[in-house]
Design a protein around this motif. Structure first.
Motif, PDB file in Angstrom:
ATOM      1  N   GLU A  57      36.220  45.433  68.722  1.00 43.10           N
ATOM      2  CA  GLU A  57      35.770  44.273  69.511  1.00 43.10           C
ATOM      3  C   GLU A  57      34.278  44.037  69.319  1.00 43.10           C
ATOM      4  O   GLU A  57      33.827  42.895  69.277  1.00 43.10           O
ATOM      5  CB  GLU A  57      36.073  44.482  70.998  1.00 43.10           C
ATOM      6  CG  GLU A  57      37.498  44.181  71.376  1.00 43.10           C
ATOM      7  CD  GLU A  57      37.813  44.502  72.831  1.00 43.10           C
ATOM      8  OE1 GLU A  57      37.018  45.227  73.494  1.00 43.10           O
ATOM      9  OE2 GLU A  57      38.865  44.045  73.304  1.00 43.10           O
ATOM     10  N   VAL A  60      33.951  42.159  66.067  1.00 38.82           N
ATOM     11  CA  VAL A  60      34.444  40.781  66.181  1.00 38.82           C
ATOM     12  C   VAL A  60      33.470  39.936  66.987  1.00 38.82           C
ATOM     13  O   VAL A  60      33.202  38.782  66.640  1.00 38.82           O
ATOM     14  CB  VAL A  60      35.860  40.765  66.803  1.00 38.82           C
ATOM     15  CG1 VAL A  60      36.293  39.360  67.145  1.00 38.82           C
ATOM     16  CG2 VAL A  60      36.860  41.412  65.853  1.00 38.82           C
ATOM     17  N   ASP A  65      32.051  32.807  64.379  1.00 45.34           N
ATOM     18  CA  ASP A  65      33.309  32.339  64.983  1.00 45.34           C
ATOM     19  C   ASP A  65      34.458  32.285  63.996  1.00 45.34           C
ATOM     20  O   ASP A  65      34.356  31.698  62.923  1.00 45.34           O
ATOM     21  CB  ASP A  65      33.113  30.943  65.590  1.00 45.34           C
ATOM     22  CG  ASP A  65      32.231  31.004  66.824  1.00 45.34           C
ATOM     23  OD1 ASP A  65      32.157  32.093  67.431  1.00 45.34           O
ATOM     24  OD2 ASP A  65      31.623  29.980  67.167  1.00 45.34           O
ATOM     25  N   GLY A  66      35.563  32.943  64.394  1.00 43.87           N
ATOM     26  CA  GLY A  66      36.799  32.865  63.633  1.00 43.87           C
ATOM     27  C   GLY A  66      36.826  33.605  62.313  1.00 43.87           C
ATOM     28  O   GLY A  66      37.835  33.577  61.619  1.00 43.87           O
ATOM     29  N   GLU A  67      35.737  34.251  61.938  1.00 42.85           N
ATOM     30  CA  GLU A  67      35.699  34.926  60.642  1.00 42.85           C
ATOM     31  C   GLU A  67      36.612  36.150  60.606  1.00 42.85           C
ATOM     32  O   GLU A  67      37.219  36.447  59.589  1.00 42.85           O
ATOM     33  CB  GLU A  67      34.260  35.350  60.333  1.00 42.85           C
ATOM     34  CG  GLU A  67      34.105  35.975  58.957  1.00 42.85           C
ATOM     35  CD  GLU A  67      32.665  36.347  58.676  1.00 42.85           C
ATOM     36  OE1 GLU A  67      32.422  37.523  58.386  1.00 42.85           O
ATOM     37  OE2 GLU A  67      31.803  35.455  58.743  1.00 42.85           O
ATOM     38  N   VAL A  68      36.712  36.856  61.721  1.00 46.85           N
ATOM     39  CA  VAL A  68      37.490  38.085  61.788  1.00 46.85           C
ATOM     40  C   VAL A  68      38.376  38.042  63.023  1.00 46.85           C
ATOM     41  O   VAL A  68      37.934  37.657  64.097  1.00 46.85           O
ATOM     42  CB  VAL A  68      36.549  39.306  61.885  1.00 46.85           C
ATOM     43  CG1 VAL A  68      37.333  40.590  61.918  1.00 46.85           C
ATOM     44  CG2 VAL A  68      35.563  39.323  60.744  1.00 46.85           C
ATOM     45  N   ARG A  69      39.638  38.439  62.850  1.00 43.28           N
ATOM     46  CA  ARG A  69      40.558  38.500  63.986  1.00 43.28           C
ATOM     47  C   ARG A  69      40.723  39.947  64.425  1.00 43.28           C
ATOM     48  O   ARG A  69      41.026  40.827  63.618  1.00 43.28           O
ATOM     49  CB  ARG A  69      41.912  37.928  63.597  1.00 43.28           C
ATOM     50  CG  ARG A  69      41.888  36.426  63.410  1.00 43.28           C
ATOM     51  CD  ARG A  69      43.275  35.862  63.328  1.00 43.28           C
ATOM     52  NE  ARG A  69      44.106  36.485  64.357  1.00 43.28           N
ATOM     53  CZ  ARG A  69      45.416  36.653  64.250  1.00 43.28           C
ATOM     54  NH1 ARG A  69      46.050  36.264  63.182  1.00 43.28           N
ATOM     55  NH2 ARG A  69      46.112  37.231  65.214  1.00 43.28           N
ATOM     56  N   LEU A  70      40.560  40.193  65.703  1.00 43.51           N
ATOM     57  CA  LEU A  70      40.682  41.532  66.253  1.00 43.51           C
ATOM     58  C   LEU A  70      42.056  42.132  65.966  1.00 43.51           C
ATOM     59  O   LEU A  70      42.168  43.294  65.582  1.00 43.51           O
ATOM     60  CB  LEU A  70      40.418  41.507  67.760  1.00 43.51           C
ATOM     61  CG  LEU A  70      40.601  42.833  68.492  1.00 43.51           C
ATOM     62  CD1 LEU A  70      39.637  43.883  67.961  1.00 43.51           C
ATOM     63  CD2 LEU A  70      40.433  42.647  69.988  1.00 43.51           C
ATOM     64  N   GLU A  71      43.101  41.339  66.128  1.00 36.92           N
ATOM     65  CA  GLU A  71      44.462  41.844  65.936  1.00 36.92           C
ATOM     66  C   GLU A  71      44.676  42.346  64.511  1.00 36.92           C
ATOM     67  O   GLU A  71      45.343  43.356  64.297  1.00 36.92           O
ATOM     68  CB  GLU A  71      45.503  40.771  66.279  1.00 36.92           C
ATOM     69  CG  GLU A  71      45.549  40.403  67.760  1.00 36.92           C
ATOM     70  CD  GLU A  71      44.382  39.518  68.194  1.00 36.92           C
ATOM     71  OE1 GLU A  71      43.749  38.841  67.341  1.00 36.92           O
ATOM     72  OE2 GLU A  71      44.075  39.533  69.398  1.00 36.92           O
ATOM     73  N   ASP A  72      44.105  41.636  63.530  1.00 36.34           N
ATOM     74  CA  ASP A  72      44.246  42.055  62.127  1.00 36.34           C
ATOM     75  C   ASP A  72      43.516  43.370  61.879  1.00 36.34           C
ATOM     76  O   ASP A  72      44.040  44.267  61.212  1.00 36.34           O
ATOM     77  CB  ASP A  72      43.704  40.978  61.183  1.00 36.34           C
ATOM     78  CG  ASP A  72      44.507  39.689  61.254  1.00 36.34           C
ATOM     79  OD1 ASP A  72      45.684  39.736  61.674  1.00 36.34           O
ATOM     80  OD2 ASP A  72      43.949  38.639  60.892  1.00 36.34           O
TER      81      ASP A  72
END
Length: 142
Positions: A57, A60, A65-72
């Motif tokens: 987290e 992230v 913004d939006g470059e990396v997704r925590l879930e991935d």
């Protein structure tokens, strides 16, 4: 040990104490009394997932913004954690909180690409995996 006396003395001072005793023959009388409580360790997987989430987290939150997704990132780190070579390197089934913290740091660093060229398996339990990581020179451990 007179725990009633200790409890009374602490109450007079409006204080409290927590006594930590390892389970064994010396602890049995304490655990059988009115003050004893067993405190099982936190489940390793839950602890590891929580620590991984906290570490990732941070990344992230710092990313645009939006470059990396925590879930991935979390899914990739959890996949890495269950690999046979990683489990063999850790060498322990159940981790203490400090060990889970260290493993989470190492997994997050690997997931974020920060472990390249370093031995990122220092103290958790055993030697690092003996199979080379993809894209890295061969290494055999310590």
């Amino acid at each position: 040990m007179d725990l009633d006396g200790l409890a009374a003395a602490l109450a007079r001072c409006e204080s409290y104490a927590v006594l930590v005793v390892t389970v064994g023959s010396a602890a049995n009388p304490l655990l059988a009394g009115r003050y004893g409580r067993l405190c099982p360790p936190a489940p390793t997987q839950e602890l590891l997932t929580t620590r991984l989430r906290e570490r990732l987290e941070e990344h992230v939150a710092a990313a645009p913004d939006g470059e990396v997704r925590l879930e991935d990132l979390l899914a990739g780190a959890e996949e890495l954690a269950v690999r046979r070579d990683v489990k063999d390197a850790v060498g322990l089934k159940d981790l203490r909180p400090a060990e889970a913290e260290l493993l989470a740091s190492l997994l997050a660093a690997h997931q974020l690409g920060r472990s390249r060229g370093t031995n990122c398996w220092p103290v958790v339990g055993a030697s690092p995996p003996t199979r080379p990581r993809s894209g890295s020179p061969e290494w055999t451990g310590r």
